[in-house]
Design a protein around this motif. Structure first.
Motif, PDB file in Angstrom:
ATOM      1  N   LEU A  70       7.759  -0.268 -12.526  1.00 29.13           N
ATOM      2  CA  LEU A  70       6.925  -1.412 -12.886  1.00 29.13           C
ATOM      3  C   LEU A  70       5.495  -1.229 -12.397  1.00 29.13           C
ATOM      4  CD1 LEU A  70       9.476  -4.235 -11.964  1.00 29.13           C
ATOM      5  CD2 LEU A  70       8.612  -3.776 -14.263  1.00 29.13           C
ATOM      6  N   THR A  71       5.343  -0.769 -11.159  1.00 32.74           N
ATOM      7  CA  THR A  71       4.014  -0.557 -10.605  1.00 32.74           C
ATOM      8  C   THR A  71       3.283   0.566 -11.331  1.00 32.74           C
ATOM      9  OG1 THR A  71       4.782  -1.291  -8.423  1.00 32.74           O
ATOM     10  CG2 THR A  71       2.729  -0.048  -8.500  1.00 32.74           C
ATOM     11  N   PHE A  91      -4.903   1.089  -7.411  1.00 29.79           N
ATOM     12  CA  PHE A  91      -3.887   0.100  -7.777  1.00 29.79           C
ATOM     13  C   PHE A  91      -2.549   0.447  -7.139  1.00 29.79           C
ATOM     14  CE2 PHE A  91      -0.668  -1.840 -10.409  1.00 29.79           C
ATOM     15  CZ  PHE A  91      -1.222  -3.050 -10.808  1.00 29.79           C
ATOM     16  N   THR A  92      -2.181   1.727  -7.207  1.00 32.04           N
ATOM     17  CA  THR A  92      -0.898   2.158  -6.658  1.00 32.04           C
ATOM     18  C   THR A  92      -0.874   2.027  -5.140  1.00 32.04           C
ATOM     19  OG1 THR A  92      -0.737   3.758  -8.478  1.00 32.04           O
ATOM     20  CG2 THR A  92       0.774   4.034  -6.641  1.00 32.04           C
ATOM     21  N   LEU A  93      -1.968   2.387  -4.483  1.00 30.48           N
ATOM     22  CA  LEU A  93      -2.026   2.278  -3.029  1.00 30.48           C
ATOM     23  C   LEU A  93      -1.992   0.818  -2.579  1.00 30.48           C
ATOM     24  CD1 LEU A  93      -4.647   5.041  -2.135  1.00 30.48           C
ATOM     25  CD2 LEU A  93      -2.152   5.147  -1.965  1.00 30.48           C
ATOM     26  N   ILE A  94      -2.654  -0.051  -3.330  1.00 30.44           N
ATOM     27  CA  ILE A  94      -2.619  -1.485  -3.002  1.00 30.44           C
ATOM     28  C   ILE A  94      -1.195  -2.021  -3.103  1.00 30.44           C
ATOM     29  CG2 ILE A  94      -3.302  -3.775  -3.824  1.00 30.44           C
ATOM     30  CD1 ILE A  94      -6.011  -2.542  -4.582  1.00 30.44           C
ATOM     31  N   ALA A  95      -0.503  -1.617  -4.177  1.00 26.07           N
ATOM     32  CA  ALA A  95       0.889  -2.055  -4.343  1.00 26.07           C
ATOM     33  C   ALA A  95       1.758  -1.557  -3.202  1.00 26.07           C
ATOM     34  CB  ALA A  95       1.433  -1.570  -5.681  1.00 26.07           C
ATOM     35  N   SER A  96       1.536  -0.314  -2.778  1.00 26.06           N
ATOM     36  CA  SER A  96       2.316   0.241  -1.674  1.00 26.06           C
ATOM     37  C   SER A  96       2.023  -0.505  -0.378  1.00 26.06           C
ATOM     38  CB  SER A  96       1.989   1.729  -1.501  1.00 26.06           C
ATOM     39  OG  SER A  96       2.324   2.449  -2.668  1.00 26.06           O
ATOM     40  N   PHE A  97       0.760  -0.877  -0.176  1.00 27.03           N
ATOM     41  CA  PHE A  97       0.370  -1.600   1.028  1.00 27.03           C
ATOM     42  C   PHE A  97       1.009  -2.996   1.060  1.00 27.03           C
ATOM     43  CE2 PHE A  97      -2.595  -4.854   2.657  1.00 27.03           C
ATOM     44  CZ  PHE A  97      -2.554  -4.539   4.017  1.00 27.03           C
TER      45      PHE A  97
END
Length: 471
Positions: free
Chosen positions: A418-419, A258-264
C-alpha cells in the motif's frame, strides 16, 4: 474478513471476490500483459498500438461477462476513482457535440466545418478512446487483482520488469545507438530505453521504484531476497539519473521521502497495538508530513525550472545550454494561462493544447508544442474548471482512502505494498507539475495499477505464514 472481503474498507466491493475460474485467470494474464507489452512497444503511443489495446479491452469485457455468468452475479468495484475517469470521458463526449460555432464563412471550404466545442475533434475523439481503454483496464484490475496471491505476483513482476527495463535503458544510453532497438530513429527527441521521451521513462522508473523501496524498507520479504531488491532499487535509481530528467529526479526524491516518512510514522506499529486516537493521530501526522514534503519538492522544482537554480544545475551538468533553463516551459505555461482564461468552463477539448497553442503563441511559431508540460495546467486548458476539479477529485480520492488503509494494514507485506503503490503515485503527482508523464499510454497503465493497489484492502495472511515469509 468475510467471503474474501474486508469489512469497513473504503473500497467496498460487490460481494465476494470473483471465482478463480479460467476466465478470471485469462483476464489476470491480459492485465499483466497490457502494461508490460505497452512499455516495450515504445510506450504504446502509436495508433496501431491503441488499436490493439482496444481489442484487448473488448476481450476483457467479454471474459468479464463470462465470469459474471459463471458466478451468477455481476462482479464489479465501487471504487470512486472510476467515476473520475468516467467524468473525463463524459467531458470529452460533450466537447464533441455540435454545440459550437465553426467561425468559418460558408463557401470557404468544400465541406462543412466542424461545429464541435473541441477545437480539434479528432484529437479529442482519440483521447476519449484512450480514456475508455484505461477505464476498462482499471475497473477490471480492481475486480480481478484482489487476492493476496495475485497482488504478490503483480508486485514481483512489476519490480522485476522495472529492473530489466532500467538495465536495458542504461546499456542503450552507454552504447548510444542511432535508433531504439536499432529500428526506430528519433532525430527530434532524446530517447531512453524503449521510450522516445527520456523524461517519461524516468517517470516509469519512479513509479516502480516506489514499490521496490517500500517492500525493502518495510521488511516485507525474506532476508535472502533483499539483495535482489537492493539491486533493483539501485538499477532504477541509476536509470533515473542517466535520463538527466530534472522532473524525474525531483519526483524520485519525493518517492524516497514519502517512503521514509511512512516508515517513521508506522515503524513497529500495527493496528492491534494502536488505539483509535493513535490511528487518527498517525494518519494526520503522515498526511501532514507527506503534504509538506510534496509542497517542498514542488517549490524546489519551480525554483529550478524557472531559473533560480541555474547555477546549481550548471554545476552538476544539467543546465540547458540554450540559455533557457525552463526549456520553454515559462512560455508554455503563460500561453496555457491565456488559453484557460479564454475557455474557462469546459476548455478547448481533451488533448487539443497543440492546436489551441497556436492562437495565443507570441513567438511566431518558434516552438512546436503539443503539450503544456504541466498536466494540471493542461487540465485547465483542455477541460476548463470542470475537468480540473475532476483531476483534483481523483488525487483526493486516491490519497485519502489509501492513507487510511495503510494505517489499518494488518501485516508488513500489506503495508509495504500500500505504501509503495501510493509512493509511486505520489512521485507522478509531483512529476506532473513539470511534464506530462501520464500521457504516455503505458505509464498511464502502470499508474492505474498502482492506484488500484493503493486503494484496495489486501487480505491478511496467517501470522505464522507471514513470519515464515520474512525469514
Amino acid at each position: 474478513m468475510e467471503n474474501g472481503k474486508i469489512a469497513n474498507s473504503p473500497n467496498r466491493e460487490n460481494g465476494a471476490m470473483p471465482s478463480d475460474s479460467r476466465f478470471s485467470t485469462f483476464i489476470f494474464i491480459i492485465l499483466l500483459f497490457i502494461p508490460l507489452a505497452s512499455t516495450v512497444a515504445y510506450g504504446a503511443v502509436d495508433p496501431q498500438a491503441i488499436g490493439i489495446l482496444a481489442v484487448l479491452s473488448a476481450v476483457i469485457c467479454v471474459l468479464w461477462i463470462a465470469v459474471s455468468v459463471s458466478d451468477h452475479r455481476v462482479v464489479y468495484s465501487t471504487n470512486f476513482l472510476q467515476v473520475c475517469l468516467a467524468g473525463l470521458i463524459a467531458i470529452g463526449l460533450v466537447q464533441l457535440l455540435p454545440l459550437g460555432d465553426a467561425g468559418i464563412p460558408t463557401g470557404i471550404l468544400d465541406h462543412s466545418a466542424s461545429s464541435a466545442l473541441s477545437v480539434d475533434p479528432f484529437a479529442t475523439r482519440q483521447f476519449v478512446v484512450r480514456l475508455a481503454i484505461c477505464l476498462v483496464f482499471f475497473s477490471s484490475f480492481l475486480v480481478f487483482v484482489r487476492s493476496r496471491d495475485r497482488v504478490r505476483r503483480v508486485v514481483f513482476i512489476l519490480i522485476s520488469f522495472g529492473t530489466l527495463m532500467a538495465f536495458f535503458g542504461i546499456i542503450q544510453r552507454l552504447a548510444q545507438p542511432e535508433a531504439i532497438y536499432g529500428l526506430r530513429p528519433t532525430p527530434q527527441a532524446i530517447p531512453f530505453g524503449s521510450y522516445v521521451n527520456q523524461h517519461h521513462f524516468a517517470s516509469l522508473m519512479v513509479m516502480i521504484s516506489g514499490l521496490a523501496i517500500s517492500v525493502l524498507v518495510g521488511s516485507a520479504v525474506k532476508r535472502d531476497k533483499k539483495p535482489l531488491l537492493y539491486f533493483a532499487v539501485v538499477m532504477m535509481g541509476l536509470a533515473i539519473v542517466f535520463t538527466s530528467s530534472r522532473g524525474g529526479m525531483l519526483s524520485y526524491l519525493g518517492v524516497i521521502g514519502f517512503t521514509l516518512i511512512a516508515s517513521f510514522v508506522f515503524l513497529r506499529r500495527t493496528p492491534e497495538t494502536m488505539s483509535g486516537d493513535e490511528r487518527v493521530g498517525s494518519r494526520r501526522l503522515f498526511a501532514t508530513l507527506a503534504g509538506g514534503a510534496a509542497l517542498l519538492i514542488v517549490g524546489l522544482g519551480l525554483i529550478i525550472f524557472l531559473g533560480a537554480g541555474d547555477g546549481f544545475l550548471r554545476g552538476i551538468g544539467l543546465s540547458d545550454t540554450s540559455g533557457d533553463v525552463t526549456s520553454g516551459r515559462s512560455h508554455f505555461w503563460w500561453v496555457a494561462g491565456q488559453i484557460f482564461l479564454a475557455n474557462p468552463v469546459i476548455g478547448t477539448g481533451l488533448d487539443t493544447f497543440g492546436v489551441a497553442f497556436t492562437e495565443f503563441d507570441t513567438r511566431s511559431g518558434m516552438f512546436r508544442v503539443e503539450q503544456a508540460h504541466n498536466d494540471y495546467l493542461q487540465a485547465l486548458t483542455d477541460a476548463g474548471i470542470i475537468g480540473f476539479l475532476v483531476v483534483v477529485s481523483f488525487v483526493v480520492l486516491l490519497f485519502r482512502p489509501s492513507i487510511g488503509l495503510i494505517v489499518r494494514a494488518e501485516d508488513k507485506f500489506s503495508r509495504a505494498v500500500l505504501t509503495g503503490a501510493l509512493a509511486g503515485c505520489f512521485g507522478v503527482v509531483i512529476h506532473s507539475f513539470f511534464d506530462f508523464p501520464l500521457r504516455t499510454t503505458s505509464n498511464g497503465f502502470v499508474f492505474l495499477m498502482l492506484a488500484a493497489l493503493a486503494t484496495t484492502a489486501i487480505p491478511a495472511a496467517d501470522r505464522s505464514k507471514e513470519r515464515s515469509e520474512q525469514r
